[in-house]
Design an enzyme around this catalytic site. Structure first.
Site, mmCIF file in Angstrom:
data_model
loop_
_atom_site.group_PDB
_atom_site.id
_atom_site.type_symbol
_atom_site.label_atom_id
_atom_site.label_comp_id
_atom_site.label_asym_id
_atom_site.label_seq_id
_atom_site.Cartn_x
_atom_site.Cartn_y
_atom_site.Cartn_z
ATOM 1 N N ASP A 16 0.832 -1.204 0.000
ATOM 2 C CA ASP A 16 0.000 0.000 0.000
ATOM 3 C C ASP A 16 0.869 1.258 0.000
ATOM 4 O OD1 ASP A 16 0.882 -0.162 2.600
ATOM 5 O OD2 ASP A 16 -1.104 -0.112 3.516
ATOM 6 N N SER A 17 2.202 1.071 -0.003
ATOM 7 C CA SER A 17 3.113 2.201 -0.242
ATOM 8 C C SER A 17 2.894 2.758 -1.646
ATOM 9 C CB SER A 17 4.571 1.768 -0.062
ATOM 10 O OG SER A 17 4.846 0.594 -0.796
ATOM 11 N N LYS A 76 -1.351 -9.454 2.817
ATOM 12 C CA LYS A 76 -0.631 -9.001 4.016
ATOM 13 C C LYS A 76 -1.530 -8.060 4.801
ATOM 14 C CE LYS A 76 3.102 -6.041 3.822
ATOM 15 N NZ LYS A 76 2.642 -4.837 4.539
ATOM 16 N N ASP A 86 -1.059 -6.090 -0.194
ATOM 17 C CA ASP A 86 -1.513 -5.471 1.062
ATOM 18 C C ASP A 86 -3.023 -5.293 1.054
ATOM 19 O OD1 ASP A 86 0.488 -4.951 2.935
ATOM 20 O OD2 ASP A 86 1.203 -3.184 1.843
ATOM 21 N N GLU A 144 -1.673 -5.594 8.521
ATOM 22 C CA GLU A 144 -0.889 -4.983 9.591
ATOM 23 C C GLU A 144 -1.576 -5.215 10.936
ATOM 24 O OE1 GLU A 144 -0.166 -0.830 8.796
ATOM 25 O OE2 GLU A 144 0.802 -1.245 6.877
ATOM 26 N N GLU A 193 8.917 -4.215 10.760
ATOM 27 C CA GLU A 193 9.369 -2.926 10.225
ATOM 28 C C GLU A 193 9.900 -2.032 11.327
ATOM 29 O OE1 GLU A 193 6.653 -1.069 7.496
ATOM 30 O OE2 GLU A 193 7.809 0.800 7.440
HETATM 31 O O1 KIV Z 1 3.561 -1.164 1.638
HETATM 32 C C1 KIV Z 1 4.759 -1.476 1.740
HETATM 33 O O2 KIV Z 1 5.598 -1.126 0.897
HETATM 34 C C2 KIV Z 1 5.169 -2.269 2.883
HETATM 35 C C3 KIV Z 1 6.637 -2.491 3.062
HETATM 36 C C4 KIV Z 1 7.260 -1.284 3.648
HETATM 37 C C5 KIV Z 1 6.921 -3.695 3.877
HETATM 38 O O3 KIV Z 1 4.366 -2.701 3.644
#
Ligand code: KIV
Length: 271
Positions: free
Chosen positions: A51-52, A120, A90, A122, A189
């Site tokens: 989600d980055s 994934k 994510d 969080e 992280e």
């Molecule tokens: O969204 C992302 O890029 C991440 C990484 C920083 C692990 O979750």
């Protein structure tokens, strides 16, 4: 007869076996077809449709605004590119925290519409019901603990997490819990390296670090950071392998000059 050897695809079993054999796992983010094609050709083990994308692709300050539809669009592009890598997507903010049925519904959309291999999420104990429900549908889950950017307004800053004993103890408990629930891997992280080492040693599933030191089972970085495309982001844990912001800027200036001067296109570059 084909002369090409079939590609041995990365699966959750391959990743867990890599941990057992003490082979480090490489992981990078990808959000689009062209970049994913290069990273897969280079032999990356896991591609994370992170989600980055909210930051590096869309220019938002946080990961909160990105939607499930956006994540599915990015995941579809990455899956189309990949021959070997394991693709993890994510679950975006707001698509799983509310209740476990919503978490499963979001996951099913990602899996059906993109063809990705895992999701994934969080968090630890607070989202354990969602993790269990997703796992019960047969979808592999990667956990994410330590600095969890979707909770940035709770933390207030992006500084190192779990430096205090209480938070470190809770993180170690959450790592064990995620393994017991059935997660196939966990991202840690921005936590102290000594704590990440203890966490990795405490479980048999791979623990992959970002800003978590060397004593874990693999490393992940945001591709745009490690290629130097995002110039202003310079955390201590980041190693830049290229300075693409500068290189692309130089190439673009050259192109502009060539267009303005009439040097481009020349007689070999026309019909
Ligand atoms: O969204 C992302 O890029 C991440 C990484 C920083 C692990 O979750």
């Amino acid at each position: 007869m084909s002369i090409h050897k079939p590609v041995k695809k990365i699966t959750t079993h391959v990743l867990i076996a890599m941990k057992r054999r003490l082979e480090k796992i490489s992981m990078l983010t990808a959000y689009d077809y062209s970049m994913a094609r290069i990273l897969d050709a280079a032999g990356i083990d896991i591609l994370l449709v992170g989600d980055s994308a909210s930051n590096v692709m869309a220019g938002h300050e946080t990961t909160l605004p990105i939607t499930l539809d956006h994540m599915i669009y990015h995941a579809q592009s990455v899956v189309r590119a990949v021959d070997r890598a394991f693709v993890v997507v994510d679950l975006p903010f707001g698509s799983y925290q509310g209740n476990s049925k919503e978490a499963l519904a979001s996951t099913i959309r990602i899996m059906k519409e993109s063809g990705a291999h895992a999701v994934k999420l969080e968090g630890g104990i607070e989202i354990s019901e969602s993790i269990s429900r997703i796992l019960s549908a047969g979808v592999p889950v990667m956990g994410h603990l330590g600095l969890t950017p979707q909770s940035i307004y709770k933390f207030g800053t992006y500084t190192v997490r779990a430096k205090e004993k209480a938070e470190a103890d809770q993180l170690l408990k959450d790592v064990k819990l995620l393994e017991e629930l059935g997660c196939f891997a966990i991202i840690l992280e921005k936590i102290p390296a000594s704590l990440a080492k203890r966490a990795a040693e405490s479980v048999s599933i791979p623990v992959i670090g970002i800003g978590a030191g060397p004593d874990v089972d693999g490393q992940v970085l945001v591709t745009h950071d490690m290629l130097g495309i995002t110039k202003d982001f310079q955390p201590r844990f980041l190693r830049r392998y290229l300075e693409l912001f500068d290189d692309i800027k130089i190439a673009t200036k050259q192109y502009i000059n060539d267009v303005r001067s009439g040097d481009f296109p020349n007689e070999n570059e026309q019909y």
